[in-house]
Design a protein around this motif. Structure first.
Motif, PDB file in Angstrom:
ATOM      1  N   LEU A   5     -35.328  48.073  97.778  1.00 30.07           N
ATOM      2  CA  LEU A   5     -35.869  47.537  99.020  1.00 30.07           C
ATOM      3  C   LEU A   5     -37.388  47.392  98.889  1.00 30.07           C
ATOM      4  O   LEU A   5     -38.100  48.370  98.668  1.00 30.07           O
ATOM      5  N   ALA A  18     -38.633  46.753 111.728  1.00 33.69           N
ATOM      6  CA  ALA A  18     -37.958  45.708 110.948  1.00 33.69           C
ATOM      7  C   ALA A  18     -37.537  46.235 109.588  1.00 33.69           C
ATOM      8  O   ALA A  18     -36.464  45.887 109.075  1.00 33.69           O
ATOM      9  N   THR A  22     -33.658  46.590 108.308  1.00 38.29           N
ATOM     10  CA  THR A  22     -33.220  46.017 107.035  1.00 38.29           C
ATOM     11  C   THR A  22     -32.444  47.040 106.216  1.00 38.29           C
ATOM     12  O   THR A  22     -31.363  46.748 105.679  1.00 38.29           O
ATOM     13  N   LEU A  26     -28.308  46.841 105.429  1.00 34.27           N
ATOM     14  CA  LEU A  26     -27.771  46.842 104.067  1.00 34.27           C
ATOM     15  C   LEU A  26     -26.825  48.019 103.842  1.00 34.27           C
ATOM     16  O   LEU A  26     -25.785  47.881 103.188  1.00 34.27           O
ATOM     17  N   PRO A  75     -37.647  41.859 103.687  1.00 36.82           N
ATOM     18  CA  PRO A  75     -37.597  41.143 104.963  1.00 36.82           C
ATOM     19  C   PRO A  75     -38.849  40.305 105.203  1.00 36.82           C
ATOM     20  O   PRO A  75     -39.488  40.392 106.252  1.00 36.82           O
ATOM     21  N   GLU A 105     -35.108  37.161  99.597  1.00 40.58           N
ATOM     22  CA  GLU A 105     -35.378  37.416 101.010  1.00 40.58           C
ATOM     23  C   GLU A 105     -34.069  37.864 101.647  1.00 40.58           C
ATOM     24  O   GLU A 105     -32.991  37.472 101.198  1.00 40.58           O
ATOM     25  N   LEU A 106     -34.135  38.696 102.682  1.00 36.45           N
ATOM     26  CA  LEU A 106     -32.946  39.312 103.268  1.00 36.45           C
ATOM     27  C   LEU A 106     -31.867  38.298 103.643  1.00 36.45           C
ATOM     28  O   LEU A 106     -30.689  38.484 103.309  1.00 36.45           O
ATOM     29  N   PRO A 213     -37.220  35.012 109.830  1.00 34.74           N
ATOM     30  CA  PRO A 213     -37.182  35.878 108.644  1.00 34.74           C
ATOM     31  C   PRO A 213     -38.576  36.269 108.162  1.00 34.74           C
ATOM     32  O   PRO A 213     -38.703  37.032 107.213  1.00 34.74           O
ATOM     33  N   HIS A 236     -37.803  40.516 114.526  1.00 35.70           N
ATOM     34  CA  HIS A 236     -37.367  40.071 113.199  1.00 35.70           C
ATOM     35  C   HIS A 236     -35.860  39.902 113.188  1.00 35.70           C
ATOM     36  O   HIS A 236     -35.120  40.633 113.857  1.00 35.70           O
ATOM     37  N   ALA A 238     -33.667  40.730 111.140  1.00 35.36           N
ATOM     38  CA  ALA A 238     -32.924  41.926 110.722  1.00 35.36           C
ATOM     39  C   ALA A 238     -32.600  42.822 111.911  1.00 35.36           C
ATOM     40  O   ALA A 238     -31.542  43.452 111.953  1.00 35.36           O
ATOM     41  N   GLU A 239     -33.507  42.885 112.888  1.00 33.06           N
ATOM     42  CA  GLU A 239     -33.284  43.728 114.053  1.00 33.06           C
ATOM     43  C   GLU A 239     -32.164  43.184 114.930  1.00 33.06           C
ATOM     44  O   GLU A 239     -31.435  43.948 115.565  1.00 33.06           O
ATOM     45  N   ASN A 242     -28.828  43.776 113.035  1.00 32.98           N
ATOM     46  CA  ASN A 242     -28.514  45.204 113.001  1.00 32.98           C
ATOM     47  C   ASN A 242     -28.284  45.788 114.387  1.00 32.98           C
ATOM     48  O   ASN A 242     -27.975  46.959 114.529  1.00 32.98           O
TER      49      ASN A 242
END
Length: 248
Positions: A5, A18, A22, A26, A75, A105-106, A213, A236, A238-239, A242
């Motif tokens: 990461l 963020a 991430t 994952l 991220p 990138e994620l 992103p 972000h 990812a938030e 998730n």
């Protein structure tokens, strides 16, 4: 697979939520994630300013930290693109070349490597999607609107899996926000005007949140939103991916 990461310095300092999202995302997807603790800046600010020679120590440290992993995930589209295009080494160019081919990138990691088709996420809000220039034109996360070609969007593909989310339609879906790294310092007035125009497109179409992103773009727009005392928030991607019922 063994995944390292990579958390860019500005994400670590200003948007740790963020980074945590991430990692958690994952882990939910059963990825074996490691965090090289000695990582620092990737060197992008120096290189983009024309002082790439000053970024060599950053390059060497990046290679030291991230060699030996199957994939490297971050991220941040701009930092990933910088590594993909500009990571070099006087001592071990083979290692640099290998890393350039294994960093993702994620969003592209989720769509291109893991090939995710289902997510257990819920985010019942109106969201505007900001396509960063680095992600759009550098990493090809979505189709550029000026091209006569098949339309696609990797971020949108993932967001479509989120329960309750309502994506707003923008008038200019891939316009630059005006951040541009040091451009926002050298050309402050132009940068701010571009940021205000980008925000207006989201707000007039009903967005409660602006996502991307690329947190650098979101950081630029968040500053403008806060100065104008707007209720619109940045988040972000990812938030969102998730997020769950208990987090809302």
């Amino acid at each position: 697979m063994r995944v390292a990461l990579f958390i860019p310095c500005y994400v670590n300092q200003l948007y740790p939520s963020a980074a945590i999202a991430t990692l958690e995302l994952l882990q939910k997807l059963a990825v074996d994630v490691s965090y090289p603790a000695k990582q620092t800046c990737c060197g992008q600010p120096m290189a983009n300013s024309g002082f790439e020679h000053m970024a060599q120590s950053c390059n060497d440290l990046f290679i030291e930290n991230f060699s030996g992993y199957d994939y490297i995930v971050a991220p941040s589209a701009s930092c990933v693109l910088h590594i993909k295009d500009h990571l070099h080494s006087h001592a071990d160019e083979d290692a640099a070349t290998e890393i350039r081919g294994r960093i993702y990138e994620l969003v592209e990691f989720l769509t291109d490597v893991l090939k995710i088709e289902k997510l257990d996420a819920r985010f019942p809000h109106k969201v505007g999607m900001h396509q960063s220039c680095h992600g759009l034109r550098g990493l090809h996360l979505a189709q550029m609107s000026e091209l006569v070609a098949a339309d696609f969007s990797k971020p949108q593909h993932l967001l479509n899996m989120v329960e309750g989310i309502e994506m707003v339609t923008l008038d200019r879906k891939d316009e630059c926000c005006g951040f541009g790294g040091l451009f926002c310092i050298a050309e402050e007035a132009v940068s701010v005007k571009m940021g205000k125009d980008r925000i207006t497109d989201h707000t007039k179409n009903g967005a409660e949140y602006i996502t991307s992103p690329d947190l650098s773009c979101l950081m630029h727009m968040e500053g403008i939103l806060q100065r104008n005392k707007s209720n619109v928030k940045i988040i972000h991607i990812a938030e969102i991916l998730n997020s769950s019922v208990t987090q809302i």
